[in-house]
Design a protein around this motif. Structure first.
Motif: not given
Length: 122
Positions: A12, A15, A17, A19, A98, A101-103
């Motif tokens: 991640t 945040d 999320s 990646v 979700t 800050d993202g997934n």
């Protein structure tokens, strides 16, 4: 990882999320590879996880170096997850929620999980 039944790690950003993704198999193959070819095992202790994942993917021709992480939202139906697994050829994918800050990874679903559940409902 194997002792804990963990076969994949979510990578991640700051945040939280999702990646990247890496697996125990990636780690074993990449670290042991040079030693098996008569060289020294790779020292990964000072690498960032992101650099490690990028190098693993670049060193394995069968792995998509630019592939995005396969994920499914926690509200998705299992049938959708199965279709994604079949289309990508992956054995597992991250379940995400979700947020602003993202997934954010909240779980992992695998082909084994799906087969196990299917077998117990019969």
């Amino acid at each position: 990882m194997a002792d804990k039944g963990i076969s994949a790690l979510a990578v991640t950003d700051e945040d939280g999320s999702l990646v990247h993704n890496t697996s125990s198999r990636d780690i074993k193959q990449w670290v042991a590879g040079p030693a098996e070819e008569g060289g020294n095992a790779v020292d990964i202790t000072d690498m960032t996880i992101e650099d490690f994942v990028v190098q693993v993917r670049q060193s394995k021709p069968s792995v998509k170096t630019c592939a995005t992480v396969c994920s499914v939202h926690k509200e998705s139906e299992v049938g959708h997850a199965v279709k994604l697994l079949l289309r990508t050829g992956y054995h597992h994918m991250w379940v995400v929620e979700t947020t602003d800050d993202g997934n954010i990874p909240v779980g992992l679903i695998s082909i084994t999980d799906i087969f196990r559940k299917f077998a117990h409902t019969r």
